[in-house]
Scaffold this active site. Structure first.
Site, PDB file in Angstrom:
ATOM      1  N   ARG A  46      12.949 -26.089   9.126  1.00 28.41           N
ATOM      2  CA  ARG A  46      14.116 -26.033  10.080  1.00 28.41           C
ATOM      3  C   ARG A  46      13.470 -25.786  11.583  1.00 28.41           C
ATOM      4  O   ARG A  46      13.958 -26.252  12.521  1.00 28.41           O
ATOM      5  CB  ARG A  46      14.940 -24.708   9.729  1.00 28.41           C
ATOM      6  CG  ARG A  46      15.754 -24.294  10.718  1.00 28.41           C
ATOM      7  CD  ARG A  46      16.836 -23.334  10.236  1.00 28.41           C
ATOM      8  NE  ARG A  46      16.536 -22.172   9.539  1.00 28.41           N
ATOM      9  CZ  ARG A  46      16.006 -21.321   9.847  1.00 28.41           C
ATOM     10  NH1 ARG A  46      15.697 -20.980  11.050  1.00 28.41           N
ATOM     11  NH2 ARG A  46      15.419 -20.232   8.708  1.00 28.41           N
ATOM     12  N   TYR A  98      35.870 -37.975  22.458  1.00 23.57           N
ATOM     13  CA  TYR A  98      35.831 -37.929  20.939  1.00 23.57           C
ATOM     14  C   TYR A  98      36.803 -36.906  20.360  1.00 23.57           C
ATOM     15  O   TYR A  98      36.725 -35.806  20.679  1.00 23.57           O
ATOM     16  CB  TYR A  98      34.537 -38.221  20.391  1.00 23.57           C
ATOM     17  CG  TYR A  98      34.682 -37.982  18.931  1.00 23.57           C
ATOM     18  CD1 TYR A  98      35.232 -38.804  18.231  1.00 23.57           C
ATOM     19  CD2 TYR A  98      33.832 -36.940  18.112  1.00 23.57           C
ATOM     20  CE1 TYR A  98      35.155 -38.795  16.786  1.00 23.57           C
ATOM     21  CE2 TYR A  98      33.887 -36.659  16.909  1.00 23.57           C
ATOM     22  CZ  TYR A  98      34.722 -37.869  16.206  1.00 23.57           C
ATOM     23  OH  TYR A  98      34.687 -37.609  14.891  1.00 23.57           O
ATOM     24  N   ASP A 170      28.056 -37.688  26.529  1.00 28.75           N
ATOM     25  CA  ASP A 170      27.946 -38.216  25.307  1.00 28.75           C
ATOM     26  C   ASP A 170      27.454 -39.617  25.467  1.00 28.75           C
ATOM     27  O   ASP A 170      28.401 -40.487  25.964  1.00 28.75           O
ATOM     28  CB  ASP A 170      29.223 -38.007  24.488  1.00 28.75           C
ATOM     29  CG  ASP A 170      29.232 -38.473  23.249  1.00 28.75           C
ATOM     30  OD1 ASP A 170      28.605 -39.551  23.040  1.00 28.75           O
ATOM     31  OD2 ASP A 170      30.045 -38.330  22.268  1.00 28.75           O
ATOM     32  N   LYS A 195      25.983 -43.708  14.643  1.00 26.50           N
ATOM     33  CA  LYS A 195      26.641 -44.980  15.345  1.00 26.50           C
ATOM     34  C   LYS A 195      25.543 -46.109  15.675  1.00 26.50           C
ATOM     35  O   LYS A 195      24.548 -46.465  14.812  1.00 26.50           O
ATOM     36  CB  LYS A 195      27.285 -44.812  16.297  1.00 26.50           C
ATOM     37  CG  LYS A 195      28.378 -43.649  16.244  1.00 26.50           C
ATOM     38  CD  LYS A 195      29.567 -43.924  15.210  1.00 26.50           C
ATOM     39  CE  LYS A 195      30.691 -42.852  14.828  1.00 26.50           C
ATOM     40  NZ  LYS A 195      30.117 -41.471  15.194  1.00 26.50           N
TER      41      LYS A 195
HETATM   42  C1  LIG Z   1      31.606 -40.534  20.816  1.00 30.88           C
HETATM   43  C2  LIG Z   1      31.296 -39.931  19.870  1.00 30.88           C
HETATM   44  N1  LIG Z   1      30.703 -38.647  19.927  1.00 30.88           N
HETATM   45  C3  LIG Z   1      30.620 -37.750  18.713  1.00 30.88           C
HETATM   46  C4  LIG Z   1      30.763 -38.217  17.557  1.00 30.88           C
HETATM   47  C5  LIG Z   1      30.544 -37.211  16.537  1.00 30.88           C
HETATM   48  O1  LIG Z   1      29.525 -37.941  15.489  1.00 30.88           O
HETATM   49  P1  LIG Z   1      29.528 -37.606  14.043  1.00 30.88           P
HETATM   50  O2  LIG Z   1      30.515 -38.278  13.345  1.00 30.88           O
HETATM   51  O3  LIG Z   1      27.735 -38.237  13.758  1.00 30.88           O
HETATM   52  O4  LIG Z   1      29.131 -36.108  13.624  1.00 30.88           O
HETATM   53  C6  LIG Z   1      31.314 -39.513  17.343  1.00 30.88           C
HETATM   54  C7  LIG Z   1      32.042 -40.001  15.830  1.00 30.88           C
HETATM   55  O5  LIG Z   1      32.714 -40.651  15.659  1.00 30.88           O
HETATM   56  C8  LIG Z   1      31.801 -40.185  18.302  1.00 30.88           C
HETATM   57  O6  LIG Z   1      32.466 -41.572  18.280  1.00 30.88           O
END
Ligand SMILES: Cc1ncc(COP(=O)(O)O)c(C=O)c1O
Length: 383
Positions: A46, A98, A170, A195
């Site tokens: 961890r 998101y 992000d 992604k």
């Molecule tokens: C732009 C964006 N940020 C964060 C996330 C969250 O990521 P995760 O699904 O890996 O938790 C997503 C998921 O679809 C996303 O599209």
């Protein structure tokens, strides 16, 4: 080194013990302490794991930042970053971020006493007006998704820093291959590594990279204390995916450009949202801070019926909430990725049942276009 070379020569391209051309998966929880009481790099996974560390150092290098941290999901990365803030703090967040991030900001973190305002971060006047003396961070996506609005990263960093606030970006949709926010003044970059970074629809993972050593110490403390770490096998999958980031991103972009241009000429399509098109209102700003437009686009059909038809009848893309995978994916954000936005908020943004999002995969663009054309004609080729 240039990008394609850097992705393969990260400093972790070989196992020094055996010469293996892949970072070993250290599938281990605990490490023997050779001299109890003396510091050693690893004691418990961890707190630190060699496979995860290889990914963390690779991501820090690619984002041009100092310190990387890998988490169990994009949301774990985002939520751990949000743990940097405390009761009484105020955060300004982009209004079309998101849906999962919107959910933790509206339904989880307010329980611990911090306030959030949602603002169109692309509008600098509105953003400036949203600051309070207790504003500690601006959290944004550029391009935002699904509406692909572009925020001026340099200007936001200047605004926020002058008011003592951090900038968190992000960067999931762009990846460091196309855009490196830390080099433009942001303080923290987060990713859903699920992604494009991993890229193959086979892992859930998250990454955060910070520039400054003090912030890195705090986030390192949170990572260990909160404990939402990425496991060794999943760290290895992201590392493997990242080796081909350049070729994948270039091809995703070539495909998206062709599909966006084709959609823009169709009478059934009211509007295409893709910053690679010169008609996109944020095109110039986007290319002043990024070197490409990535592989994600959205489009609004004239009628909800044709949107439903394309969603149901296209044969190539999988109907899935994700993006950034080798396979094309199609979604209706209002019902899928952004369903957790409050309905009235979604409507105000224009995320409705006429809007589709297409993550263009690595199939031949001609095949993707032929498939969309058949779906628009009403041929039932759906799965
Ligand atoms: C732009 C964006 N940020 C964060 C996330 C969250 O990521 P995760 O699904 O890996 O938790 C997503 C998921 O679809 C996303 O599209």
């Amino acid at each position: 080194m240039r990008w394609a070379t850097r992705l393969l020569h990260t400093g972790h391209e070989m196992d020094p013990a055996t010469g293996a051309l892949s970072v070993p998966v250290y599938q281990v929880s605990s490490f023997h302490q050779f001299s109890p009481g003396q510091e050693q790099e690893y004691d418990y996974s961890r707190s630190g794991n060699p496979t995860r560390k290889a990914l963390e150092e690779t991501m820090a290098d690619l984002e041009g930042g100092g310190h990387g941290f890998a988490f169990a999901s994009g949301m774990a990365a985002i939520s751990s970053v949000l743990c940097l803030f405390s009761q009484g703090d105020h955060i300004i967040a982009g209004e079309d971020i998101y849906g999962g991030t919107y959910r933790v900001l509206t339904r989880l973190f307010p329980r611990f006493g911090f306030d959030v305002s949602f603002v169109d971060t692309a509008d600098l006047e509105k953003l400036t007006a949203a600051f309070y003396p207790h504003t500690r961070a601006v959290y944004l996506e550029t391009p935002s998704n699904p509406l692909m609005r572009i925020t001026d990263l340099r200007a936001v960093a200047e605004l926020a820093h002058a008011r003592g606030a951090l900038v968190v970006v992000d960067n999931t949709v762009m990846t460091p291959y196309f855009q490196r926010p830390l080099e433009l003044g942001a303080d923290i970059v987060v990713h859903s590594a699920t992604k494009y970074l991993a890229g193959h629809s086979d892992v859930i993972a998250g990454v955060a990279v910070v520039r400054e050593a003090g912030l890195a110490r705090e986030l390192g403390f949170i990572q260990n204390a909160f404990g939402a770490v990425l496991g060794p096998q999943d760290s290895w999958l992201v590392l493997r995916g990242a080796k081909t980031l350049k070729v994948r991103m270039e091809q995703h972009q070539t495909g998206a450009m062709a599909v966006a241009a084709w959609l823009a000429g169709r009478p059934e399509v009211e509007e295409v949202y893709y910053p690679g098109l010169s008609s996109h209102p944020g095109h110039e700003l986007h290319f002043s801070q990024a070197s490409g437009a990535s592989g994600l686009l959205s489009f609004r059909l004239v009628t909800a019926e044709s949107a439903q038809q394309v969603l149901a009848r296209s044969r190539l893309p999988f109907r899935a909430v994700s993006l950034g995978s080798v396979e094309s994916l199609i979604s209706m954000p209002a019902r899928m990725s952004h369903a957790s936005l409050a309905e009235e908020h979604r409507h105000r943004l224009g995320i409705d049942s006429r809007l589709l999002r297409y993550s263009v995969g690595l199939e031949e663009p001609e095949d993707i276009i032929a498939d969309l054309e058949a779906a628009l004609r009403g041929e039932d080729r759906g799965r």
